[in-house]
Design a protein around this motif. Structure first.
Motif, PDB file in Angstrom:
ATOM      1  N   PHE A  35       0.901  -1.239   0.045  1.00 34.27           N
ATOM      2  CA  PHE A  35       0.023   0.076   0.027  1.00 34.27           C
ATOM      3  C   PHE A  35       0.788   1.189   0.101  1.00 34.27           C
ATOM      4  CE2 PHE A  35      -2.973  -3.171   1.857  1.00 34.27           C
ATOM      5  CZ  PHE A  35      -3.839  -3.064   0.947  1.00 34.27           C
ATOM      6  N   GLY A  36       2.175   1.169   0.279  1.00 37.29           N
ATOM      7  CA  GLY A  36       2.648   2.341   0.608  1.00 37.29           C
ATOM      8  C   GLY A  36       4.086   2.659  -0.359  1.00 37.29           C
ATOM      9  N   VAL A  37       4.559   1.682  -0.909  1.00 36.23           N
ATOM     10  CA  VAL A  37       5.720   1.677  -1.888  1.00 36.23           C
ATOM     11  C   VAL A  37       5.539   1.790  -3.161  1.00 36.23           C
ATOM     12  CG1 VAL A  37       8.092   0.699  -2.456  1.00 36.23           C
ATOM     13  CG2 VAL A  37       7.014   0.565  -0.034  1.00 36.23           C
ATOM     14  N   PRO A  38       5.661   2.766  -3.991  1.00 34.14           N
ATOM     15  CA  PRO A  38       5.375   2.730  -5.552  1.00 34.14           C
ATOM     16  C   PRO A  38       6.172   1.863  -6.330  1.00 34.14           C
ATOM     17  CG  PRO A  38       5.881   4.895  -4.710  1.00 34.14           C
ATOM     18  CD  PRO A  38       6.302   3.849  -3.558  1.00 34.14           C
ATOM     19  N   LEU A  39       5.459   1.347  -7.437  1.00 31.55           N
ATOM     20  CA  LEU A  39       6.141   0.376  -8.203  1.00 31.55           C
ATOM     21  C   LEU A  39       6.991   1.094  -9.213  1.00 31.55           C
ATOM     22  CD1 LEU A  39       3.082  -2.094  -8.757  1.00 31.55           C
ATOM     23  CD2 LEU A  39       4.961  -2.626  -7.365  1.00 31.55           C
ATOM     24  N   PRO A  40       8.339   0.654  -9.261  1.00 32.13           N
ATOM     25  CA  PRO A  40       9.171   1.255 -10.338  1.00 32.13           C
ATOM     26  C   PRO A  40       8.614   1.354 -11.810  1.00 32.13           C
ATOM     27  CG  PRO A  40      10.137  -0.601  -9.786  1.00 32.13           C
ATOM     28  CD  PRO A  40       8.921  -0.415  -8.634  1.00 32.13           C
ATOM     29  N   SER A  41       8.932   2.577 -12.598  1.00 31.08           N
ATOM     30  CA  SER A  41       8.467   2.390 -13.739  1.00 31.08           C
ATOM     31  C   SER A  41       7.033   2.267 -14.205  1.00 31.08           C
ATOM     32  CB  SER A  41       9.255   1.612 -14.766  1.00 31.08           C
ATOM     33  OG  SER A  41      10.750   1.696 -14.425  1.00 31.08           O
ATOM     34  N   LEU A  42       5.944   2.127 -13.370  1.00 29.81           N
ATOM     35  CA  LEU A  42       4.639   2.186 -13.763  1.00 29.81           C
ATOM     36  C   LEU A  42       3.950   3.217 -13.324  1.00 29.81           C
ATOM     37  CD1 LEU A  42       3.392  -1.493 -12.767  1.00 29.81           C
ATOM     38  CD2 LEU A  42       3.952  -0.744 -15.135  1.00 29.81           C
ATOM     39  N   TYR A  43       2.904   3.851 -14.433  1.00 28.93           N
ATOM     40  CA  TYR A  43       2.216   5.021 -14.182  1.00 28.93           C
ATOM     41  C   TYR A  43       0.729   4.531 -14.394  1.00 28.93           C
ATOM     42  CZ  TYR A  43       6.144   8.233 -14.154  1.00 28.93           C
ATOM     43  OH  TYR A  43       7.292   8.983 -14.162  1.00 28.93           O
ATOM     44  N   ALA A  44      -0.170   5.565 -13.830  1.00 28.46           N
ATOM     45  CA  ALA A  44      -1.666   5.076 -14.065  1.00 28.46           C
ATOM     46  C   ALA A  44      -2.377   6.327 -14.707  1.00 28.46           C
ATOM     47  CB  ALA A  44      -2.376   4.914 -12.783  1.00 28.46           C
TER      48      ALA A  44
END
Length: 344
Positions: A35-44
């Motif tokens: 829930f807290g750490v962004p996934l690298p290289s993915l946008y929405a």
């Protein structure tokens, strides 16, 4: 009668305590990862707000006219901090799209670089929208002293033949005043047809004949040059101020041009309806494709819009995304005006 309680050895109790601590820490870490750490290289791509374009355009020096309905530009919100939980939720939501960073930001650029480019594109779309709308209302088209070749594209017909600094002054014998004139004259040819250019090079006039090809991103005929205007001049006869805030990119061009036309035209282009749309605007009024049309349709529906104007290339995707909104395919500014005037 007494009962004896067997006590666990102290090392065992400590081991059990550390095991429980490890489980709690693992659960906290898993929660943070999900829930807290962004996934690298993915946008929405998420639906953004639909904005009343009439409120974003101020006109001075000319009387303006109000409309019973409204014209809306549509936007896409980009989430650059997608967590695993959001990735799962967004993947299941048809109004949202997961994209890679490379699909949003060109190689070698940063997010800040992209934002700078998009602000420049917004300014250019406003200039073109003003030009298209005012010429449609009777102003004289822009003038100039030809189309300056800025660059040529490798392996396309102009490469090695034309040079940066050359100025196109005529196409097929017709005078060229602006870069728009030159682009229209070339694209009027079919792919594979030959086009004759008169070039001013180092003060001398030279003629070249090139065969057109299909462009890398379009089916239109091109020769592979980027152009700018020489001594561009356009008198709008009115002062127009666009108040767009943080909105950037070129995709509001169509709606800017329609809203400005509607403000300066005594007729009501909306016919009392709520009309949204998207699409770039070219100097010749051509409406070009954009990204995120599904999210823009969702944003328009959330605003309670009746009609959505979509570039021809994006109309099928817009129709698939639509639930309670009529999607209309639009190829040019004139198409849009004709459709809305007939509707009203």
């Amino acid at each position: 009668m007494r009962h004896l309680t067997t006590m666990r050895p102290l090392p065992y109790r400590r081991q059990l305590l550390w095991r429980r601590i490890a489980i709690v820490l693992g659960a906290v870490l898993l929660f943070l990862l999900v829930f807290g750490v962004p996934l690298p290289s993915l946008y929405a791509f998420l639906p953004g707000p639909a904005r009343d374009v009439g409120r974003l355009i101020n006109v001075s020096d000319k009387p303006t006219f109000s409309s019973e309905g409204k014209l809306y530009l549509t936007t896409v919100r980009v989430d650059t901090q997608v967590t695993f939980a959001e990735w799962v939720a967004d993947s299941l939501d048809p109004d949202r799209s997961i994209v890679t960073k490379g699909q949003v930001i060109p190689r070698g650029q940063s997010l800040e670089d992209l934002e700078k480019v998009q602000r420049a594109e917004m300014q250019e779309s406003q200039r073109l929208a003003q030009e298209v709308a005012l010429v449609a209302l009777g102003r004289q088209p822009p003038s100039g002293d030809g189309a300056l070749i800025e660059t040529t594209v490798e392996e396309l017909p102009a490469d090695g033949v034309l040079r940066p600094g050359d100025v196109i002054v005529s196409v097929d014998g017709r005078p060229v005043q602006t870069a728009c004139d030159a682009g229209q004259a070339v694209s009027a040819h079919g792919v594979g047809e030959r086009v004759t250019l008169q070039i001013r090079r180092a003060g001398e006039l030279e003629a070249f004949e090139l065969e057109t090809v299909a462009g890398p991103d379009t089916d239109a005929a091109v020769i592979g040059v980027s152009l700018s205007d020489v001594n561009y001049d356009f008198d709008p006869g009115v002062t127009v101020d666009f108040k767009t805030g943080h909105i950037a990119g070129p995709s509001a061009g169509l709606m800017f041009s329609l809203a400005l036309y509607d403000k300066l035209n005594a007729g009501d282009l909306t016919g009392g309806r709520r009309i949204a749309g998207t699409g770039t605007i070219g100097c010749d009024g051509e409406v070009g494709p954009i990204g995120g049309v599904e999210q823009k349709v969702a944003g328009a529906e959330a605003e309670g819009v009746d009609i959505f104007l979509a570039p021809t290339a994006d109309a099928p995707a817009a129709r698939r995304a639509a639930n309670d909104i009529d999607v209309v395919s639009i190829a040019t500014f004139d198409d849009a005006v004709e459709y809305l005037e007939e509707l009203s």
